[in-house]
Design a protein around this motif. Structure first.
Motif, PDB file in Angstrom:
ATOM      1  N   ILE A  67       0.853  -1.187   0.000  1.00  0.00           N
ATOM      2  CA  ILE A  67       0.000   0.000   0.000  1.00  0.00           C
ATOM      3  C   ILE A  67       0.886   1.233   0.000  1.00  0.00           C
ATOM      4  O   ILE A  67       1.752   1.390   0.863  1.00  0.00           O
ATOM      5  N   VAL A  68       0.671   2.091  -0.993  1.00  0.00           N
ATOM      6  CA  VAL A  68       1.503   3.285  -1.144  1.00  0.00           C
ATOM      7  C   VAL A  68       0.626   4.501  -1.422  1.00  0.00           C
ATOM      8  O   VAL A  68      -0.546   4.376  -1.785  1.00  0.00           O
ATOM      9  N   LYS A  69       1.230   5.647  -1.247  1.00  0.00           N
ATOM     10  CA  LYS A  69       0.606   6.895  -1.674  1.00  0.00           C
ATOM     11  C   LYS A  69       1.560   7.491  -2.703  1.00  0.00           C
ATOM     12  O   LYS A  69       2.768   7.548  -2.469  1.00  0.00           O
ATOM     13  N   ILE A  70       1.027   7.883  -3.839  1.00  0.00           N
ATOM     14  CA  ILE A  70       1.868   8.363  -4.931  1.00  0.00           C
ATOM     15  C   ILE A  70       1.560   9.826  -5.227  1.00  0.00           C
ATOM     16  O   ILE A  70       0.405  10.204  -5.393  1.00  0.00           O
ATOM     17  N   TYR A  72       2.196  11.959  -8.159  1.00  0.00           N
ATOM     18  CA  TYR A  72       2.623  11.848  -9.551  1.00  0.00           C
ATOM     19  C   TYR A  72       3.403  13.081  -9.997  1.00  0.00           C
ATOM     20  O   TYR A  72       4.332  12.970 -10.785  1.00  0.00           O
ATOM     21  N   ARG A  73       3.021  14.233  -9.491  1.00  0.00           N
ATOM     22  CA  ARG A  73       3.689  15.474  -9.901  1.00  0.00           C
ATOM     23  C   ARG A  73       5.165  15.478  -9.490  1.00  0.00           C
ATOM     24  O   ARG A  73       6.035  15.819 -10.276  1.00  0.00           O
ATOM     25  N   SER A  74       5.439  15.067  -8.245  1.00  0.00           N
ATOM     26  CA  SER A  74       6.828  15.049  -7.778  1.00  0.00           C
ATOM     27  C   SER A  74       7.506  13.703  -8.041  1.00  0.00           C
ATOM     28  O   SER A  74       8.684  13.533  -7.707  1.00  0.00           O
ATOM     29  N   GLN A  75       6.750  12.747  -8.603  1.00  0.00           N
ATOM     30  CA  GLN A  75       7.282  11.415  -8.915  1.00  0.00           C
ATOM     31  C   GLN A  75       7.825  10.732  -7.661  1.00  0.00           C
ATOM     32  O   GLN A  75       8.923  10.181  -7.645  1.00  0.00           O
TER      33      GLN A  75
END
Length: 95
Positions: A67-70, A72-75
């Motif tokens: 389980i992760v939180k991504i 996307y903008r900061s990659q």
């Protein structure tokens, strides 16, 4: 992608010995990736779902959940938990 933190993956491998290797494969794929959406992730890692603001990867033949939180903008990928299927089903991780 930048992954925070690999230590969480290593700790999970210590707790669940049969995970050794599987999380390393995920780490190597994710680190080289440039994902912009869940659809992008699924091109590389098919068994992935979005649950609320988290992304859930099925690991080791669906026996574990990463389980992760991504962001996307900061990659950036933030590791939240690595759970066996039974632990995941208890849904305490959603808090």
């Amino acid at each position: 992608m930048r992954i925070i933190s690999r230590k969480a993956l290593r700790d999970a491998e210590q707790k669940h010995r049969d995970l050794q290797g599987s999380l390393d494969v995920w780490y190597r794929i994710a680190k080289k990736a440039s994902w912009a959406s869940l659809d992008d992730i699924r091109k590389t890692w098919r068994d992935t779902d979005s649950v609320g603001d988290k992304t859930v990867f099925n690991i080791k033949g669906n026996r574990y959940r990463l389980i992760v939180k991504i962001n996307y903008r900061s990659q950036t990928i933030f590791i939240k938990a690595v759970l066996a299927h039974a632990e995941y089903d208890k849904e305490g991780w959603k808090k």
